[in-house]
Design a protein around this motif. Structure first.
Motif, PDB file in Angstrom:
ATOM      1  N   ASN A 152       0.861  -1.188   0.000  1.00  0.00           N
ATOM      2  CA  ASN A 152       0.000   0.000   0.000  1.00  0.00           C
ATOM      3  C   ASN A 152       0.897   1.236   0.000  1.00  0.00           C
ATOM      4  O   ASN A 152       1.657   1.451   0.952  1.00  0.00           O
ATOM      5  N   PHE A 153       0.793   2.041  -1.054  1.00  0.00           N
ATOM      6  CA  PHE A 153       1.673   3.195  -1.240  1.00  0.00           C
ATOM      7  C   PHE A 153       0.817   4.374  -1.639  1.00  0.00           C
ATOM      8  O   PHE A 153       0.052   4.302  -2.608  1.00  0.00           O
ATOM      9  N   ALA A 154       0.908   5.489  -0.873  1.00  0.00           N
ATOM     10  CA  ALA A 154       0.022   6.623  -1.129  1.00  0.00           C
ATOM     11  C   ALA A 154       0.700   7.911  -0.690  1.00  0.00           C
ATOM     12  O   ALA A 154       1.566   7.922   0.189  1.00  0.00           O
ATOM     13  N   ILE A 155       0.279   9.015  -1.314  1.00  0.00           N
ATOM     14  CA  ILE A 155       0.712  10.352  -0.916  1.00  0.00           C
ATOM     15  C   ILE A 155      -0.192  10.813   0.213  1.00  0.00           C
ATOM     16  O   ILE A 155      -1.421  10.778   0.101  1.00  0.00           O
ATOM     17  N   VAL A 156       0.423  11.272   1.303  1.00  0.00           N
ATOM     18  CA  VAL A 156      -0.344  11.754   2.453  1.00  0.00           C
ATOM     19  C   VAL A 156      -0.266  13.269   2.606  1.00  0.00           C
ATOM     20  O   VAL A 156      -1.090  13.861   3.307  1.00  0.00           O
ATOM     21  N   SER A 157       0.703  13.907   1.961  1.00  0.00           N
ATOM     22  CA  SER A 157       0.823  15.375   2.019  1.00  0.00           C
ATOM     23  C   SER A 157       1.655  15.830   0.818  1.00  0.00           C
ATOM     24  O   SER A 157       2.650  15.197   0.479  1.00  0.00           O
ATOM     25  N   PRO A 158       1.218  16.903   0.139  1.00  0.00           N
ATOM     26  CA  PRO A 158       0.029  17.726   0.369  1.00  0.00           C
ATOM     27  C   PRO A 158      -1.252  16.971   0.021  1.00  0.00           C
ATOM     28  O   PRO A 158      -1.232  15.960  -0.688  1.00  0.00           O
ATOM     29  N   ALA A 159      -2.354  17.492   0.497  1.00  0.00           N
ATOM     30  CA  ALA A 159      -3.642  16.897   0.176  1.00  0.00           C
ATOM     31  C   ALA A 159      -4.035  17.224  -1.254  1.00  0.00           C
ATOM     32  O   ALA A 159      -3.540  18.185  -1.856  1.00  0.00           O
ATOM     33  N   ASN A 160      -4.913  16.411  -1.798  1.00  0.00           N
ATOM     34  CA  ASN A 160      -5.370  16.648  -3.159  1.00  0.00           C
ATOM     35  C   ASN A 160      -6.098  17.989  -3.259  1.00  0.00           C
ATOM     36  O   ASN A 160      -6.893  18.347  -2.388  1.00  0.00           O
ATOM     37  N   ASP A 161      -5.797  18.737  -4.310  1.00  0.00           N
ATOM     38  CA  ASP A 161      -6.403  20.043  -4.580  1.00  0.00           C
ATOM     39  C   ASP A 161      -5.986  21.089  -3.531  1.00  0.00           C
ATOM     40  O   ASP A 161      -6.699  22.069  -3.321  1.00  0.00           O
ATOM     41  N   PHE A 184       8.675  26.226   1.404  1.00  0.00           N
ATOM     42  CA  PHE A 184       9.048  24.821   1.228  1.00  0.00           C
ATOM     43  C   PHE A 184       7.804  23.981   0.939  1.00  0.00           C
ATOM     44  O   PHE A 184       6.757  24.158   1.559  1.00  0.00           O
ATOM     45  N   ILE A 185       7.955  23.076  -0.004  1.00  0.00           N
ATOM     46  CA  ILE A 185       6.904  22.117  -0.348  1.00  0.00           C
ATOM     47  C   ILE A 185       7.514  20.728  -0.208  1.00  0.00           C
ATOM     48  O   ILE A 185       8.489  20.397  -0.906  1.00  0.00           O
ATOM     49  N   VAL A 186       6.967  19.925   0.683  1.00  0.00           N
ATOM     50  CA  VAL A 186       7.497  18.590   0.963  1.00  0.00           C
ATOM     51  C   VAL A 186       6.444  17.561   0.591  1.00  0.00           C
ATOM     52  O   VAL A 186       5.290  17.642   1.044  1.00  0.00           O
ATOM     53  N   LEU A 187       6.855  16.605  -0.236  1.00  0.00           N
ATOM     54  CA  LEU A 187       5.976  15.505  -0.630  1.00  0.00           C
ATOM     55  C   LEU A 187       6.200  14.355   0.355  1.00  0.00           C
ATOM     56  O   LEU A 187       7.312  13.829   0.467  1.00  0.00           O
ATOM     57  N   GLN A 188       5.146  13.968   1.066  1.00  0.00           N
ATOM     58  CA  GLN A 188       5.235  12.894   2.048  1.00  0.00           C
ATOM     59  C   GLN A 188       4.378  11.713   1.610  1.00  0.00           C
ATOM     60  O   GLN A 188       3.262  11.891   1.127  1.00  0.00           O
ATOM     61  N   VAL A 189       4.930  10.506   1.801  1.00  0.00           N
ATOM     62  CA  VAL A 189       4.245   9.283   1.398  1.00  0.00           C
ATOM     63  C   VAL A 189       4.157   8.327   2.588  1.00  0.00           C
ATOM     64  O   VAL A 189       4.855   8.489   3.588  1.00  0.00           O
ATOM     65  N   ALA A 190       3.285   7.336   2.465  1.00  0.00           N
ATOM     66  CA  ALA A 190       3.149   6.260   3.453  1.00  0.00           C
ATOM     67  C   ALA A 190       3.117   4.945   2.705  1.00  0.00           C
ATOM     68  O   ALA A 190       2.504   4.842   1.628  1.00  0.00           O
ATOM     69  N   LEU A 191       3.770   3.921   3.271  1.00  0.00           N
ATOM     70  CA  LEU A 191       3.801   2.614   2.622  1.00  0.00           C
ATOM     71  C   LEU A 191       3.728   1.525   3.685  1.00  0.00           C
ATOM     72  O   LEU A 191       4.231   1.681   4.795  1.00  0.00           O
ATOM     73  N   SER A 227       1.577   5.635  -6.431  1.00  0.00           N
ATOM     74  CA  SER A 227       0.570   6.280  -5.593  1.00  0.00           C
ATOM     75  C   SER A 227      -0.548   6.842  -6.454  1.00  0.00           C
ATOM     76  O   SER A 227      -0.507   6.790  -7.692  1.00  0.00           O
ATOM     77  N   GLN A 228      -1.544   7.392  -5.784  1.00  0.00           N
ATOM     78  CA  GLN A 228      -2.588   8.106  -6.492  1.00  0.00           C
ATOM     79  C   GLN A 228      -2.032   9.421  -7.048  1.00  0.00           C
ATOM     80  O   GLN A 228      -1.003   9.904  -6.586  1.00  0.00           O
ATOM     81  N   THR A 229      -2.688   9.983  -8.026  1.00  0.00           N
ATOM     82  CA  THR A 229      -2.284  11.269  -8.595  1.00  0.00           C
ATOM     83  C   THR A 229      -3.086  12.377  -7.940  1.00  0.00           C
ATOM     84  O   THR A 229      -4.316  12.314  -7.878  1.00  0.00           O
ATOM     85  N   ILE A 230      -2.379  13.375  -7.433  1.00  0.00           N
ATOM     86  CA  ILE A 230      -3.040  14.515  -6.801  1.00  0.00           C
ATOM     87  C   ILE A 230      -2.773  15.773  -7.626  1.00  0.00           C
ATOM     88  O   ILE A 230      -1.910  15.779  -8.515  1.00  0.00           O
ATOM     89  N   GLN A 231      -3.504  16.819  -7.319  1.00  0.00           N
ATOM     90  CA  GLN A 231      -3.344  18.111  -7.987  1.00  0.00           C
ATOM     91  C   GLN A 231      -3.143  19.185  -6.929  1.00  0.00           C
ATOM     92  O   GLN A 231      -3.877  19.234  -5.939  1.00  0.00           O
ATOM     93  N   ILE A 232      -2.123  20.023  -7.129  1.00  0.00           N
ATOM     94  CA  ILE A 232      -1.859  21.112  -6.185  1.00  0.00           C
ATOM     95  C   ILE A 232      -1.748  22.419  -6.960  1.00  0.00           C
ATOM     96  O   ILE A 232      -1.412  22.433  -8.152  1.00  0.00           O
ATOM     97  N   HIS A 233      -2.013  23.526  -6.269  1.00  0.00           N
ATOM     98  CA  HIS A 233      -1.982  24.849  -6.867  1.00  0.00           C
ATOM     99  C   HIS A 233      -0.940  25.685  -6.118  1.00  0.00           C
ATOM    100  O   HIS A 233      -1.082  25.925  -4.917  1.00  0.00           O
ATOM    101  N   VAL A 234       0.093  26.092  -6.816  1.00  0.00           N
ATOM    102  CA  VAL A 234       1.181  26.855  -6.214  1.00  0.00           C
ATOM    103  C   VAL A 234       0.952  28.333  -6.504  1.00  0.00           C
ATOM    104  O   VAL A 234       0.859  28.740  -7.679  1.00  0.00           O
TER     105      VAL A 234
END
Length: 227
Positions: A106-115, A124-131, A186-193
């Motif tokens: 099980n592998f997923a992005i936990v931060s940032p949240a989708n949208d 700073f923008i940090v991509l965090q995952v859980a597995l 992981s799932q694909t998320i979308q972020i707005h910078v």
């Protein structure tokens, strides 16, 4: 004549025999009752030894001993053994000892949240995952942003993507095993910078190098402004 006298004597004696029969049966019933009540007899021999028997000895003095009921405890039903939840490290060790193959991860992005929206003041923008479970032998992951692989990988659970320019981006993470093979996505998320106009991030993304200047033909003077 003698035959009549014998028959008369037999008829007179039959009631007496009938009376003795119940007494004999009652004595036998008493003996059975005593034997079922767990009674034993204690006898001391001339040399001082103590002997117990079920019946009293006919030629010796004995002591009657009554044995109480036996205390029998019921057998308790078997209880299941308590189980302990294994940590990812212990589970990895058990699977390694048993030689079993590792199941899906099980592998997923936990931060940032989708949208999610990254405000202008956030540097700073940090991509965090859980597995789960942790791959045997180690792992690393990289990010795919807007369909392109992001430079750099991480062997922990976070990756710095602070160099993102302003705009809307799609982000996905890809998990690699120790051999560099992709084993999960992981799932694909979308972020707005959001960044102020003209401001570039502290760590700007790599840009294409500028084209070199064209060489000047020999024998011709360089053109001056206004000529």
């Amino acid at each position: 004549m003698k035959i009549r006298i014998a028959m008369l004597a037999l008829l007179l004696a039959s009631p007496l025999m009938a009376d003795e029969a119940p007494e004999k049966g009652s004595s036998e019933g008493k003996d059975n009752e005593q034997s079922s009540s767990r009674v034993v007899y204690k006898t001391v021999t001339p040399d001082g030894r103590i002997v117990f028997s079920d019946t009293p000895p006919p030629d010796k003095k004995s002591e009657k001993v009554v044995i109480g009921p036996t205390n029998v405890q019921p057998i308790a039903p078997p209880q299941p053994m308590p189980t302990r939840k294994l940590s990812p490290r212990d589970r990895d060790k058990r699977e390694r000892r048993s030689g079993g193959e590792q199941g899906p991860i099980n592998f997923a992005i936990v931060s940032p949240a989708n949208d999610a929206t990254i405000p202008p003041g956030q540097r700073f923008i940090v991509l965090q995952v859980a597995l789960d479970p942790v791959p045997r032998g180690g792992y690393e992951f990289f990010a795919v942003i807007d369909g392109q692989r992001w430079g750099g990988t991480s062997s922990s659970s976070s990756l710095d993507i602070s160099a993102l320019e302003r705009g809307t981006h799609t982000v996905q993470a890809v998990l690699l095993d120790a051999g560099g093979q992709a084993i999960a996505q992981s799932q694909t998320i979308q972020i707005h910078v959001k960044r102020p106009g003209g401001q570039v991030p502290d760590f700007p993304a790599q840009q294409a190098p500028r084209a070199p200047k064209a060489p000047q033909a020999p024998g011709y003077p360089r053109a001056r402004p206004g000529n």
